[in-house]
Design an enzyme around this catalytic site. Structure first.
Site, PDB file in Angstrom:
ATOM      1  CE  LYS A   1      10.620   2.247   2.688  1.00 56.55           C
ATOM      2  NZ  LYS A   1      10.100   0.906   2.549  1.00 56.55           N
TER       3      LYS A   1
ATOM      4  NE  ARG B   1       7.838 -10.540  -0.111  1.00 52.94           N
ATOM      5  CZ  ARG B   1       8.561  -9.543  -0.573  1.00 52.94           C
ATOM      6  NH1 ARG B   1       8.477  -9.199  -1.829  1.00 52.94           N
ATOM      7  NH2 ARG B   1       9.389  -8.876   0.209  1.00 52.94           N
TER       8      ARG B   1
ATOM      9  CG  HIS C   1       1.529  -5.432  -3.167  1.00 55.48           C
ATOM     10  ND1 HIS C   1       2.344  -4.869  -4.117  1.00 55.48           N
ATOM     11  CD2 HIS C   1       2.247  -5.428  -2.013  1.00 55.48           C
ATOM     12  CE1 HIS C   1       3.501  -4.531  -3.569  1.00 55.48           C
ATOM     13  NE2 HIS C   1       3.477  -4.870  -2.299  1.00 55.48           N
TER      14      HIS C   1
ATOM     15  CB  SER D   1       7.774  -3.356  -5.695  1.00 59.54           C
ATOM     16  OG  SER D   1       6.484  -3.601  -5.215  1.00 59.54           O
TER      17      SER D   1
HETATM   18  O1  PNS Z   1       5.904  -1.494   1.308  1.00 58.53           O
HETATM   19  P1  PNS Z   1       6.849  -1.062   2.390  1.00 58.53           P
HETATM   20  O2  PNS Z   1       7.864  -0.076   1.837  1.00 58.53           O
HETATM   21  O3  PNS Z   1       7.505  -2.217   3.089  1.00 58.53           O
HETATM   22  O4  PNS Z   1       5.960  -0.275   3.467  1.00 58.53           O
HETATM   23  C1  PNS Z   1       6.559   0.304   4.594  1.00 58.53           C
HETATM   24  C2  PNS Z   1       5.563   1.217   5.338  1.00 58.53           C
HETATM   25  C3  PNS Z   1       5.041   2.302   4.423  1.00 58.53           C
HETATM   26  C4  PNS Z   1       4.414   0.394   5.861  1.00 58.53           C
HETATM   27  C5  PNS Z   1       6.338   1.837   6.559  1.00 58.53           C
HETATM   28  O5  PNS Z   1       7.518   2.449   6.105  1.00 58.53           O
HETATM   29  C6  PNS Z   1       5.504   2.845   7.337  1.00 58.53           C
HETATM   30  O6  PNS Z   1       4.631   2.479   8.072  1.00 58.53           O
HETATM   31  N1  PNS Z   1       5.807   4.143   7.162  1.00 58.53           N
HETATM   32  C7  PNS Z   1       5.089   5.222   7.814  1.00 58.53           C
HETATM   33  C8  PNS Z   1       5.953   5.895   8.897  1.00 58.53           C
HETATM   34  C9  PNS Z   1       5.844   5.145  10.200  1.00 58.53           C
HETATM   35  O7  PNS Z   1       4.803   5.036  10.804  1.00 58.53           O
HETATM   36  N2  PNS Z   1       6.987   4.613  10.652  1.00 58.53           N
HETATM   37  C10 PNS Z   1       7.064   3.827  11.871  1.00 58.53           C
HETATM   38  C11 PNS Z   1       6.562   2.407  11.613  1.00 58.53           C
HETATM   39  S1  PNS Z   1       7.581   1.285  12.406  1.00 58.53           S
END
Ligand code: PNS
Length: 159
Positions: free
Chosen positions: A43, A92, A19, A130
């Protein structure tokens, strides 16, 4: 030159050196990078939102043009509130692609003015995630070179 603000969202549960590598690359391209920790209860993260935010804040201390924040709700709405126009995501490996592609297209559908930009980390970080970090830390493996110092401390306390 155009001043472009980018948001780098994620769970950061916990933040890794992968990150950090993406944040550093993004900060060379955009005038401001907001690293935004998602406060999404569905989550079920291992670290609290406060811990994830603190780990990121410490790890990015001194990085020019980098801010840390917490967001909840729809990402595109947060991006718009911050007057940003770009979402950064790290890629990645090919295995990341499908999920990232779906998210990028959904976000574009929700707000067509926001572009998702994918950055590749240094190849030495491509296998770091992670969840693997948490597993190795729990079983007593070394964290050397995998996570920032601030995160090592939190992982040790969690064991
Ligand atoms: O590190 P991650 O878990 O892959 O991040 C995922 C994240 C937080 C970027 C994604 O779940 C997100 O954007 N969540 C916010 C809710 C949202 O906007 N959902 C629609 C996006 S497609």
């Amino acid at each position: 030159m155009k001043q472009t603000i980018a948001v780098y969202p994620g769970s950061f549960d916990p933040p890794t050196n992968g990150h950090l590598d993406i944040i550093s690359r993004a900060s060379c391209i955009f005038s401001k990078v907001i690293v935004a920790v998602s406060d999404n209860s569905t989550k079920n993260p291992s670290f609290s939102i406060d811990d994830r935010f603190t780990m990121l804040k410490e790890a990015t201390k001194g990085m020019r043009g980098v801010e840390t924040d917490i967001f909840s709700g729809l990402l595109v709405n947060y991006v718009r509130r911050k007057k940003a126009t770009v979402i950064i995501r790290g890629l990645r490996a090919v295995s990341d692609f499908e999920y990232e592609f779906q998210m990028a297209l959904m976000n574009r559908r929700l707000n067509k003015k926001i572009e998702t930009v994918f950055l590749m980390p240094d190849e030495s970080y491509t296998y770091i995630s992670s969840s693997l970090i948490k597993q190795v830390a729990r079983l007593g493996g070394t964290m050397e070179g995998l996570v920032p110092r601030s995160v090592e401390r939190f992982l040790k306390e969690k064991k």
